[in-house]
Write a protein that holds these residues in place. Sequence first.
Motif, PDB file in Angstrom:
ATOM      1  N   ASP A   1       0.679  -0.827   0.201  1.00 24.65           N
ATOM      2  CA  ASP A   1       0.125   0.139  -0.056  1.00 24.65           C
ATOM      3  C   ASP A   1       1.090   1.083  -0.238  1.00 24.65           C
ATOM      4  O   ASP A   1       0.542   2.128  -0.438  1.00 24.65           O
ATOM      5  N   LEU A   2       1.959   1.341   0.596  1.00 20.55           N
ATOM      6  CA  LEU A   2       2.867   1.994   0.386  1.00 20.55           C
ATOM      7  C   LEU A   2       3.364   2.604  -0.637  1.00 20.55           C
ATOM      8  O   LEU A   2       4.286   3.797  -1.580  1.00 20.55           O
TER       9      LEU A   2
ATOM     10  N   HIS B   1       2.051   1.642  -3.429  1.00 15.11           N
ATOM     11  CA  HIS B   1       1.537   1.948  -4.536  1.00 15.11           C
ATOM     12  C   HIS B   1       1.245   3.979  -4.550  1.00 15.11           C
ATOM     13  O   HIS B   1       1.023   4.215  -5.120  1.00 15.11           O
ATOM     14  N   LYS B   2       1.371   4.262  -3.415  1.00 14.14           N
ATOM     15  CA  LYS B   2       0.813   5.836  -3.158  1.00 14.14           C
ATOM     16  C   LYS B   2       2.366   6.275  -4.226  1.00 14.14           C
ATOM     17  O   LYS B   2       1.734   7.384  -4.616  1.00 14.14           O
ATOM     18  N   GLN B   3       3.099   5.395  -3.931  1.00 17.85           N
ATOM     19  CA  GLN B   3       4.718   5.918  -5.181  1.00 17.85           C
ATOM     20  C   GLN B   3       4.442   5.835  -6.373  1.00 17.85           C
ATOM     21  O   GLN B   3       5.400   6.888  -6.880  1.00 17.85           O
ATOM     22  N   LYS B   4       4.261   4.920  -6.783  1.00 19.93           N
ATOM     23  CA  LYS B   4       3.848   4.125  -8.035  1.00 19.93           C
ATOM     24  C   LYS B   4       4.374   5.213  -9.908  1.00 19.93           C
ATOM     25  O   LYS B   4       5.111   5.187 -10.280  1.00 19.93           O
TER      26      LYS B   4
END
Length: 406
Positions: A131-132, A134-137
């Motif tokens: 999830d962490l 995913h925010k930076q993808k």
Amino acid sequence: MEFGPLIKYYRTQKGITQKELATGICSIPHLSKIENNSKDANEETISLLLARLEVSFDEMEEKEELIKTLLRDFGEKINFYLREEIEVIYQKLKEIEHVVPFSAHMYSYELYKYRYLLFKDLLSDAEAQRDLLHKQKKNFSQHEWYLFHYYNAVFLILKGHFKKADELLEELYIKDDYETTNGEFLYHRALVKTSLDQSGHAIHFGKLALQIFMNQHNFYRILHTIMLLGINYTHSNIYEEALVCFKHLIRNAELLKEEKMLPQIYHNMGYLQKRMNNNKEALAFYDKSLALQTVNSKNYLVTLYTIGELHWSSQTYEKAEECFQTVKSLSNEIGVKKYKLLSEFFLIHMTSLEKGIKYLESKVIPYLENTKEHKDDLTRFYRMLSDYYTSQGMYLEAVKYFTKVH
């Protein structure tokens, strides 16, 4: 290395003001711009600021190179399944973790941490890491994008969501042919196809993976892949090839005392012998598997249930009853409905044929049909019901189950 944010990190960590740090080196506005990466500074200014913070410029550049090297080695050790070496490298990375966000490898590090958590089967922690990430993808490079989605597929495999994992791996294969020709990717494709009962596809991808692992001398992955091939040859009724696979596995795993693999190898060899109607040999391998397993585990439960079935088919009912009673009790403890239902069926069947058939139709068959994951079990029980109704002269019921088999 992004020295501006690094300088800010060490300055705030040491409780030094911008004025104290900048005095005699540069102006406060200039330092502020450096720290916020809005102004480039020359190497001399950076070195002086770091020296005042008691941090070596050369040491930071060395750490940048060290992070790069450790991450490369980390990925390689995971691919070679070298457990002890993986732990050593992971601890080295943790020791310099505070520097990683200022390096060019920040996202790669977080991605490899995700892979490490998956390797350790720490799925809750892995999900949080996913999830962490995913925010930076949107900031990922093409390779980092591939790794993120590939590791997501591994996560889905470990969660038992094989259909979704298969779709994601197929999507990656279509999008990036170069990245998806490595052994690990092909191995996971074979693993997913095995879980989806697509033995032909599993054998195809397994052979491709095996060739790559053999070229790399990747011993552990060779064993893992041969295991998959043996399982799929068994399901495809290619028994001679399956025997070759399992004999190779037993010889090498016993030689290396590979205790984590041996129970599974013995179990699968037992299943192969059972498929070949060699019940005595099958029982011997299942017993060897059971002796190496943790008692309160699902794998133990599955092997013990299979031993019970073998005793039942051999008409050694006392031993069968003992096995099924233990399976029933253990199924309740660890919450495995399938084996609770199956053990109850056999226990009832040994007492009353009619009551057993009724329980099979009303409880076991609906459960197996709804879960859609137990094709072999369903086929066997359909045959059992068809044979029973034929013996009773109830031909419409017999045909109903006979047609489901075919």
